[in-house]
Design an enzyme around this catalytic site. Structure first.
Site, mmCIF file in Angstrom:
data_model
loop_
_atom_site.group_PDB
_atom_site.id
_atom_site.type_symbol
_atom_site.label_atom_id
_atom_site.label_comp_id
_atom_site.label_asym_id
_atom_site.label_seq_id
_atom_site.Cartn_x
_atom_site.Cartn_y
_atom_site.Cartn_z
ATOM 1 N N ARG A 46 0.803 -1.225 0.000
ATOM 2 C CA ARG A 46 0.000 0.000 0.000
ATOM 3 C C ARG A 46 0.837 1.276 0.000
ATOM 4 N NH1 ARG A 46 -4.487 -1.290 4.576
ATOM 5 N NH2 ARG A 46 -2.667 -2.259 5.541
ATOM 6 N N LYS A 107 -6.008 -17.858 4.951
ATOM 7 C CA LYS A 107 -7.025 -18.878 5.259
ATOM 8 C C LYS A 107 -8.440 -18.383 4.978
ATOM 9 C CE LYS A 107 -6.174 -16.703 9.406
ATOM 10 N NZ LYS A 107 -4.907 -16.017 9.786
ATOM 11 N N VAL A 134 -2.623 -22.476 7.419
ATOM 12 C CA VAL A 134 -3.114 -23.209 8.595
ATOM 13 C C VAL A 134 -1.938 -23.594 9.480
ATOM 14 C CG1 VAL A 134 -4.358 -25.245 9.406
ATOM 15 C CG2 VAL A 134 -5.061 -24.133 7.278
ATOM 16 N N GLU A 192 -4.590 -8.688 17.966
ATOM 17 C CA GLU A 192 -4.854 -7.435 17.263
ATOM 18 C C GLU A 192 -5.538 -6.437 18.195
ATOM 19 O OE1 GLU A 192 -3.861 -6.889 14.230
ATOM 20 O OE2 GLU A 192 -3.264 -8.934 13.699
ATOM 21 N N ASP A 203 -11.081 -17.405 13.425
ATOM 22 C CA ASP A 203 -9.810 -17.771 12.803
ATOM 23 C C ASP A 203 -9.642 -19.284 12.811
ATOM 24 O OD1 ASP A 203 -6.921 -16.993 11.945
ATOM 25 O OD2 ASP A 203 -6.630 -18.338 13.647
ATOM 26 N N LYS A 207 -9.547 -22.132 9.482
ATOM 27 C CA LYS A 207 -8.499 -23.146 9.323
ATOM 28 C C LYS A 207 -9.098 -24.549 9.354
ATOM 29 C CE LYS A 207 -5.131 -20.080 11.502
ATOM 30 N NZ LYS A 207 -4.407 -19.752 12.750
#
EC number: 1.1.1.3
Length: 440
Positions: A46, A107, A134, A192, A203, A207
């Site tokens: 970016r 994933k 994964v 995060e 998450d 996976k």
């Protein structure tokens, strides 16, 4: 020596930057191992002006990853952007349609578009590799796609999110609350700023859906997973588990049953002396149960720049070593067009039983009422303990801890719902599955 393998990297975050450094610092070793040099010829990110500490002289810069995929002088497109849609999806599709090999650590992209992308790759005769998607540095994808060929897999399960495992480990080891451990995880960069995707189980679910398809040959079903995160796990649960001889882990579990495939993500009590209970911190672990090999357990780093970059580089190396025109291993372990429709299993008895914690008003008859509600739903109790928790709650509250024998999830939920209607429950009940080792 064969011509160099030219790669383009989309995304220069922690993983992308680590990958660039490893390839550039170990160019001679990679060339010797792979039989050809690996050169970075294009990148996209970016912000071109950001100082990433990378040496990109002579590397073509693309502001848009789609342009890198469509126009870059590359043989392999490496997607490290993230996200199920947007530039990640459009650039990977563009690369595959162009006939490029693709490596991704994404994933979410695979959970929602994996079958479509696999179909394109197989039609174009290109490779779509995703070991890093994964369990970070654990080679579970290669094991399922290649090493376990001929095995019939019955179950796959494991710890697949380092953030959750770190929090649960710290709660147990240091006696801290979930909130305090989450703050520490954020401070260390394990979580995060908005940790919901990790701590609510999404998450792990993404996976798990990928592993389920590789194991059982079904269409990916990321939205058809029973999902429960760790936000409701309290220090009381951690202490109670320890007293009973268990540790709490967030597990993703997929298994084949007579009625279909069962997929679930939830906190689970595992025996303290089991191997998976010893997996602490940000480490991941994946177990595969099959008819020939038995149980295979793989443990290793689940995240981090170097661990993930190592898996990405392994995928790139596989492409460098591959021969043009050679038979390709199907992207998802089975030809994309031959994947079976996902058939969700009927709810069945959970062999390990359940841990149930209830905080109730200190009234005469409450203990007996709880036992009655359980009996009405045909739930056999292994133990039921009532005790005051004055250091955790007002003295007019009591904690009741129940451990059940094998029973139906539906029965447990009905019993808990009926207890809620009695008027003596304080706060929400806690229900956690228990996994016990199989009998020999």
């Amino acid at each position: 020596m064969t011509d160099a393998l030219k790669i383009g990297i989309a995304g220069l975050g922690t993983v992308g930057a680590s990958l660039v450094r490893i390839i550039q610092s170990r160019s001679n070793e990679l060339a010797a191992t792979c039989g050809r040099p690996i050169l970075i010829t294009g990148v996209s990110a970016r912000d071109k002006t950001k100082d990433r500490g990378l040496h990109l002289a002579g590397v073509e810069w693309f502001d848009r990853p789609e342009d890198l995929a469509e126009k870059g002088d590359i043989d392999v497109f490496v997607e490290l952007i993230g996200g199920a849609n947007g530039p990640a999806n459009s650039s990977v599709r563009a690369a595959l349609e162009r006939g490029l090999h693709v490596v991704t650590a994404n994933k979410a992209l695979l959970a929602y578009h994996g079958v479509e992308l696999a179909t394109i790759a197989e039609e174009k005769g290109t490779l779509l590799n995703f070991e890093a998607a994964v369990a970070g540095g654990i080679p579970v994808i290669k094991a399922l796609r290649e090493s376990l060929t001929g095995n019939t897999i019955s179950r796959i399960y494991g710890i697949m999110n380092g953030t959750c495992n770190y929090i649960l480990t710290k709660m147990e080891k240091e006696g801290l609350s979930f909130a305090d451990c989450l703050k520490e995880a954020q401070r260390l960069g394990y979580a995060e700023a908005d940790p919901a995707f990790d701590i609510e189980g999404n998450d792990t679910a993404h996976k798990l859906s990928i592993l389920t398809t590789l194991a059982f040959g079904n269409q990916i079903a990321a939205d058809d997973i029973y999902l429960e995160g760790i936000t409701n796990i309290s220090i009381e649960d951690i202490h109670a588990a320890a007293e009973l001889g268990y540790r709490i882990k967030l597990l993703g579990v997929a298994q084949r049953t007579d009625t279909g495939i069962e997929q679930r993500v939830h906190p689970t009590m595992v025996p303290v002396d089991s191997v998976i209970a010893q997996v602490d911190g940000v480490t991941n672990a994946v177990a595969i149960e099959s008819d020939i090999l038995g149980e295979l357990l793989m443990v290793g780093p689940g995240a981090g720049g170097n661990a993930t970059a190592s898996s990405v580089l392994g995928d790139i190396a596989d492409i460098a070593k591959s021969q043009p025109g050679a038979q390709r291993v199907p992207v998802l372990g089975h030809p994309a067009k031959a994947l079976e429709s996902y058939r969700k299993a009927r709810m069945q008895s959970h062999e390990g039983g359940y841990f149930i914690r209830l905080t109730v008003l200190d009234r005469t008859g409450v203990f007996a009422s709880v036992a009655t509600r359980m009996a009405e739903n045909h739930i056999s109790l292994e133990s039921i303990v009532q005790r005051s928790q004055q250091h955790l709650a007002p003295s007019h509250h009591q904690t009741i801890i129940l451990v059940t024998h094998a029973t139906m999830e539906d029965s447990v939920r009905k019993a808990v719902a009926s207890i809620k209607g009695e008027g003596y429950l304080v706060g929400d009940p806690q229900v956690i599955r228990i996994e016990r080792p199989k009998e020999d």
